[in-house]
Design a protein around this motif. Structure first.
Motif, PDB file in Angstrom:
ATOM      1  N   THR A   1     -21.079   0.457 -14.157  1.00  0.00           N
ATOM      2  CA  THR A   1     -21.584  -0.609 -13.305  1.00  0.00           C
ATOM      3  C   THR A   1     -22.621  -0.040 -12.337  1.00  0.00           C
ATOM      4  O   THR A   1     -22.765   1.178 -12.197  1.00  0.00           O
ATOM      5  N   GLU A   2     -23.342  -0.931 -11.666  1.00  0.00           N
ATOM      6  CA  GLU A   2     -24.354  -0.509 -10.700  1.00  0.00           C
ATOM      7  C   GLU A   2     -23.721  -0.284  -9.330  1.00  0.00           C
ATOM      8  O   GLU A   2     -22.856  -1.042  -8.897  1.00  0.00           O
ATOM      9  N   ALA A   3     -24.164   0.754  -8.651  1.00  0.00           N
ATOM     10  CA  ALA A   3     -23.694   1.016  -7.291  1.00  0.00           C
ATOM     11  C   ALA A   3     -24.223  -0.050  -6.344  1.00  0.00           C
ATOM     12  O   ALA A   3     -25.293  -0.637  -6.572  1.00  0.00           O
ATOM     13  N   LYS A   4     -23.489  -0.317  -5.283  1.00  0.00           N
ATOM     14  CA  LYS A   4     -23.939  -1.264  -4.270  1.00  0.00           C
ATOM     15  C   LYS A   4     -24.982  -0.602  -3.365  1.00  0.00           C
ATOM     16  O   LYS A   4     -24.962   0.612  -3.157  1.00  0.00           O
ATOM     17  N   GLU A   5     -25.868  -1.420  -2.837  1.00  0.00           N
ATOM     18  CA  GLU A   5     -26.921  -0.891  -1.965  1.00  0.00           C
ATOM     19  C   GLU A   5     -26.346  -0.400  -0.637  1.00  0.00           C
ATOM     20  O   GLU A   5     -26.758   0.632  -0.112  1.00  0.00           O
ATOM     21  N   ARG A   6     -25.362  -1.127  -0.114  1.00  0.00           N
ATOM     22  CA  ARG A   6     -24.750  -0.745   1.153  1.00  0.00           C
ATOM     23  C   ARG A   6     -23.625   0.254   0.904  1.00  0.00           C
ATOM     24  O   ARG A   6     -22.842   0.091  -0.034  1.00  0.00           O
ATOM     25  N   LYS A   7     -23.529   1.249   1.789  1.00  0.00           N
ATOM     26  CA  LYS A   7     -22.520   2.297   1.621  1.00  0.00           C
ATOM     27  C   LYS A   7     -21.884   2.639   2.975  1.00  0.00           C
ATOM     28  O   LYS A   7     -22.598   2.837   3.963  1.00  0.00           O
ATOM     29  N   LEU A   8     -20.560   2.715   2.986  1.00  0.00           N
ATOM     30  CA  LEU A   8     -19.810   3.034   4.191  1.00  0.00           C
ATOM     31  C   LEU A   8     -18.897   4.217   3.940  1.00  0.00           C
ATOM     32  O   LEU A   8     -18.206   4.270   2.919  1.00  0.00           O
ATOM     33  N   LEU A   9     -18.879   5.162   4.874  1.00  0.00           N
ATOM     34  CA  LEU A   9     -17.959   6.294   4.828  1.00  0.00           C
ATOM     35  C   LEU A   9     -16.905   6.088   5.909  1.00  0.00           C
ATOM     36  O   LEU A   9     -17.240   5.862   7.078  1.00  0.00           O
ATOM     37  N   PHE A  10     -15.627   6.152   5.511  1.00  0.00           N
ATOM     38  CA  PHE A  10     -14.521   5.994   6.443  1.00  0.00           C
ATOM     39  C   PHE A  10     -13.789   7.319   6.595  1.00  0.00           C
ATOM     40  O   PHE A  10     -13.331   7.896   5.601  1.00  0.00           O
ATOM     41  N   ILE A  11     -13.682   7.785   7.833  1.00  0.00           N
ATOM     42  CA  ILE A  11     -12.954   9.017   8.141  1.00  0.00           C
ATOM     43  C   ILE A  11     -11.788   8.640   9.053  1.00  0.00           C
ATOM     44  O   ILE A  11     -11.988   8.014  10.093  1.00  0.00           O
ATOM     45  N   GLY A  12     -10.568   9.018   8.650  1.00  0.00           N
ATOM     46  CA  GLY A  12      -9.443   8.596   9.464  1.00  0.00           C
ATOM     47  C   GLY A  12      -8.138   9.244   9.065  1.00  0.00           C
ATOM     48  O   GLY A  12      -8.103  10.227   8.317  1.00  0.00           O
ATOM     49  N   ASP A  13      -7.073   8.671   9.565  1.00  0.00           N
ATOM     50  CA  ASP A  13      -5.725   9.197   9.338  1.00  0.00           C
ATOM     51  C   ASP A  13      -4.907   8.188   8.544  1.00  0.00           C
ATOM     52  O   ASP A  13      -5.430   7.530   7.649  1.00  0.00           O
ATOM     53  N   SER A  14      -3.638   8.046   8.873  1.00  0.00           N
ATOM     54  CA  SER A  14      -2.755   7.151   8.120  1.00  0.00           C
ATOM     55  C   SER A  14      -3.186   5.694   8.218  1.00  0.00           C
ATOM     56  O   SER A  14      -2.950   4.912   7.292  1.00  0.00           O
ATOM     57  N   ILE A  15      -3.801   5.306   9.331  1.00  0.00           N
ATOM     58  CA  ILE A  15      -4.251   3.920   9.482  1.00  0.00           C
ATOM     59  C   ILE A  15      -5.285   3.591   8.426  1.00  0.00           C
ATOM     60  O   ILE A  15      -5.216   2.556   7.751  1.00  0.00           O
ATOM     61  N   THR A  16      -6.249   4.481   8.253  1.00  0.00           N
ATOM     62  CA  THR A  16      -7.303   4.293   7.252  1.00  0.00           C
ATOM     63  C   THR A  16      -6.732   4.297   5.847  1.00  0.00           C
ATOM     64  O   THR A  16      -7.205   3.576   4.963  1.00  0.00           O
ATOM     65  N   ALA A  17      -5.695   5.112   5.621  1.00  0.00           N
ATOM     66  CA  ALA A  17      -5.108   5.257   4.287  1.00  0.00           C
ATOM     67  C   ALA A  17      -4.179   4.115   3.902  1.00  0.00           C
ATOM     68  O   ALA A  17      -3.757   4.026   2.752  1.00  0.00           O
ATOM     69  N   GLY A  18      -3.838   3.242   4.848  1.00  0.00           N
ATOM     70  CA  GLY A  18      -2.902   2.168   4.542  1.00  0.00           C
ATOM     71  C   GLY A  18      -1.464   2.645   4.431  1.00  0.00           C
ATOM     72  O   GLY A  18      -0.665   2.095   3.658  1.00  0.00           O
ATOM     73  N   TYR A  19      -1.126   3.633   5.229  1.00  0.00           N
ATOM     74  CA  TYR A  19       0.225   4.207   5.232  1.00  0.00           C
ATOM     75  C   TYR A  19       1.251   3.141   5.587  1.00  0.00           C
ATOM     76  O   TYR A  19       1.124   2.431   6.587  1.00  0.00           O
ATOM     77  N   GLY A  20       2.291   3.007   4.756  1.00  0.00           N
ATOM     78  CA  GLY A  20       3.414   2.140   5.068  1.00  0.00           C
ATOM     79  C   GLY A  20       3.132   0.657   5.052  1.00  0.00           C
ATOM     80  O   GLY A  20       3.988  -0.143   5.432  1.00  0.00           O
ATOM     81  N   VAL A  21       1.939   0.246   4.596  1.00  0.00           N
ATOM     82  CA  VAL A  21       1.558  -1.161   4.695  1.00  0.00           C
ATOM     83  C   VAL A  21       2.376  -2.051   3.754  1.00  0.00           C
ATOM     84  O   VAL A  21       2.540  -3.247   4.017  1.00  0.00           O
ATOM     85  N   ASN A  22       2.906  -1.487   2.679  1.00  0.00           N
ATOM     86  CA  ASN A  22       3.734  -2.260   1.750  1.00  0.00           C
ATOM     87  C   ASN A  22       5.209  -2.278   2.144  1.00  0.00           C
ATOM     88  O   ASN A  22       6.028  -2.866   1.436  1.00  0.00           O
ATOM     89  N   GLY A  23       5.556  -1.631   3.250  1.00  0.00           N
ATOM     90  CA  GLY A  23       6.947  -1.558   3.680  1.00  0.00           C
ATOM     91  C   GLY A  23       7.200  -2.371   4.927  1.00  0.00           C
ATOM     92  O   GLY A  23       6.349  -3.132   5.400  1.00  0.00           O
ATOM     93  N   GLU A  24       8.388  -2.215   5.472  1.00  0.00           N
ATOM     94  CA  GLU A  24       8.786  -2.893   6.701  1.00  0.00           C
ATOM     95  C   GLU A  24       9.196  -1.850   7.732  1.00  0.00           C
ATOM     96  O   GLU A  24       9.566  -0.725   7.388  1.00  0.00           O
ATOM     97  N   GLN A  25       9.136  -2.235   8.998  1.00  0.00           N
ATOM     98  CA  GLN A  25       9.513  -1.314  10.069  1.00  0.00           C
ATOM     99  C   GLN A  25      10.947  -0.817   9.892  1.00  0.00           C
ATOM    100  O   GLN A  25      11.282   0.307  10.267  1.00  0.00           O
ATOM    101  N   SER A  26      11.780  -1.652   9.285  1.00  0.00           N
ATOM    102  CA  SER A  26      13.185  -1.285   9.110  1.00  0.00           C
ATOM    103  C   SER A  26      13.401  -0.275   7.988  1.00  0.00           C
ATOM    104  O   SER A  26      14.471   0.322   7.885  1.00  0.00           O
TER     105      SER A  26
END
Length: 334
Positions: A122-147
C-alpha cells in the motif's frame, strides 16, 4: 496459492521493523506490514519466541482499513500457520498485520504470506507522527479492569491508546518508541525504594528505535510519569530530570530537525507538570520547535485499566484533545 517470502518490496512496512533472511520482524508496538490485491484467501507463517504464555506478543489483523481488528492472534513459540481470510470470491482487499504489544513482550516475525492472487504494498500516508512514551502510549492494561490483580499482554493494545487514536483521526502514519515503566532518569520504583532504576531509559531506547526512513512531521512525547516515582518532592532530583529531559529533546531535534516536538503531561499524575512546561519553554528559547500540552488528569468515573492506568474512555477523550492540538500546530485540516 502463491507464497511470498516477505521483504519491503512485497509489503509496506511502518514502525520499527527489521528485514531478516527469513522475513520481517515487527519490533516496537504499532509496527505493521500492509498489502493489497484481488484476493480471497490469505494465510501467513509467523514465528514467536515468548518465554511465558502470559507475556506472549499479540498481533491484530485489520482488513480494508477497519478501525477494529478482524482477528487478534497470540503468537506462540516457534513457527505456526495463521489463516487470515478464506472467502468464496476474489475482491480487492487490504490486509494489515500490526504488533499490539511492546518490544519486551516477545518477538513477532512474519516469514511468508500465501494468497490466491498477487499482492502489492500500500501507499504510505503523507502525514507522519512519531510517538515516544511509556505504558500510557503502549496501551498498557487498557483491556483489563482496575480490579484485575496481574498484568498480562492480553490486556495491552496500542490501538486503543490515545496516540494511535489520534493518528487515525488526523490520517497519519504512526511510529512508536515506548516502554512500560520507562523514564528519563529512572524507571518506575516503589515508594520504599530510594535509588533510581536505570537499566532501561527512554533516551537509550530512542537511539535504538529511530529510523531515518521515517521522517515525522510532528513528534509527540509523554514521559515523566515513571520518573515521578523517583523524583518525588526532591528539588535536586527534579533539576536532574529537567536537565536530562532538555538534553533528550535537543537530541531528538538534532535527528529530526524539521519536526515539531510536542511535550505532554498530566494524565496519570501532575507533580512534574511545571517542570516539563519549563523544559518545553527552554527548548523553544534555544531554537527547538517545541511546545507543551497539558493533559487533564484522568477521571476514575471513566473507568480504570490495570494498575490504575487509563481506560478506553479516557484514551478516547485524550485523543480528541491531542488531535485538536496537532491540527493547530501543523495547520492541518481534519
Amino acid at each position: 496459492m502463491q507464497k511470498y517470502k516477505l521483504g519491503k518490496h512485497e509489503v509496506r512496512v511502518c514502525g520499527k521493523a527489521v528485514e531478516t533472511d527469513t522475513g520481517i520482524e515487527l519490533v516496537h508496538s504499532g509496527s505493521f506490514i500492509e498489502f493489497y490485491g484481488e484476493i480471497s484467501k490469505v494465510s501467513m507463517e509467523i514465528s514467536g519466541n515468548a518465554d511465558e504464555s502470559d507475556f506472549a506478543a499479540y498481533v491484530g489483523v485489520f482488513l480494508n482499513e477497519s478501525d477494529t481488528p478482524e482477528k487478534v492472534w497470540k503468537i506462540q513459540n516457534g513457527l505456526h500457520h495463521y489463516e487470515i481470510c478464506w472467502a468464496s470470491e476474489k475482491k480487492n482487499t487490504t490486509v494489515k498485520i500490526m504488533k499490539l504489544t511492546e518490544v519486551q513482550y516477545g518477538a513477532v516475525q512474519i516469514n511468508s504470506v500465501d494468497t490466491d492472487g498477487s499482492i502489492k504494498p500500500t501507499e504510505a500516508k503523507e502525514r507522519k507522527l512519531l510517538f515516544i512514551g511509556d505504558s500510557i502510549t503502549a496501551g498498557y492494561g487498557v483491556n483489563g479492569e482496575q480490579s484485575d490483580p496481574i498484568f498480562t499482554t492480553k490486556t495491552e493494545d496500542v490501538t486503543k491508546a490515545y496516540p494511535y487514536l489520534t493518528a487515525k483521526k488526523v490520517s497519519a502514519d504512526p511510529w512508536y518508541i515506548c516502554w512500560s515503566g520507562g523514564g528519563i532518569i529512572s524507571r518506575w520504583i516503589s515508594p520504599e525504594t530510594e535509588l533510581p532504576l536505570t537499566d532501561i531509559l527512554m533516551p537509550e531506547l530512542f537511539e535504538t528505535g529511530k529510523d531515518l526512513d521515517f521522517i515525522p512531521n510532528l513528534i509527540s512525547i509523554n514521559l515523566g510519569t515513571n520518573d515521578a516515582s523517583y523524583t518525588r518532592d526532591d528539588m535536586g532530583r527534579k533539576e536532574e530530570f529537567a536537565a536530562r529531559y532538555l538534553t533528550f529533546v535537543q537530541r531528538i531535534s538534532a535527528v529530526y530537525p524539521h519536526a515539531h516536538i510536542l511535550l505532554q503531561y498530566g494524565l496519570m499524575e501532575r507533580t512534574l507538570l511545571p517542570v516539563i512546561q519549563e523544559v518545553a519553554k527552554e527548548c523553544s528559547r534555544q531554537g527547538v520547535k517545541c511546545s507543551f500540552l497539558e493533559l487533564p488528569l484522568m477521571n476514575k468515573k471513566d473507568g480504570m485499566g490495570i494498575g490504575e492506568h487509563p481506560s478506553v474512555v479516557t484514551h478516547k477523550k485524550t485523543a480528541e484533545i491531542l488531535k485538536e492540538k496537532i491540527l493547530e500546530i501543523m495547520d492541518w485540516k481534519e
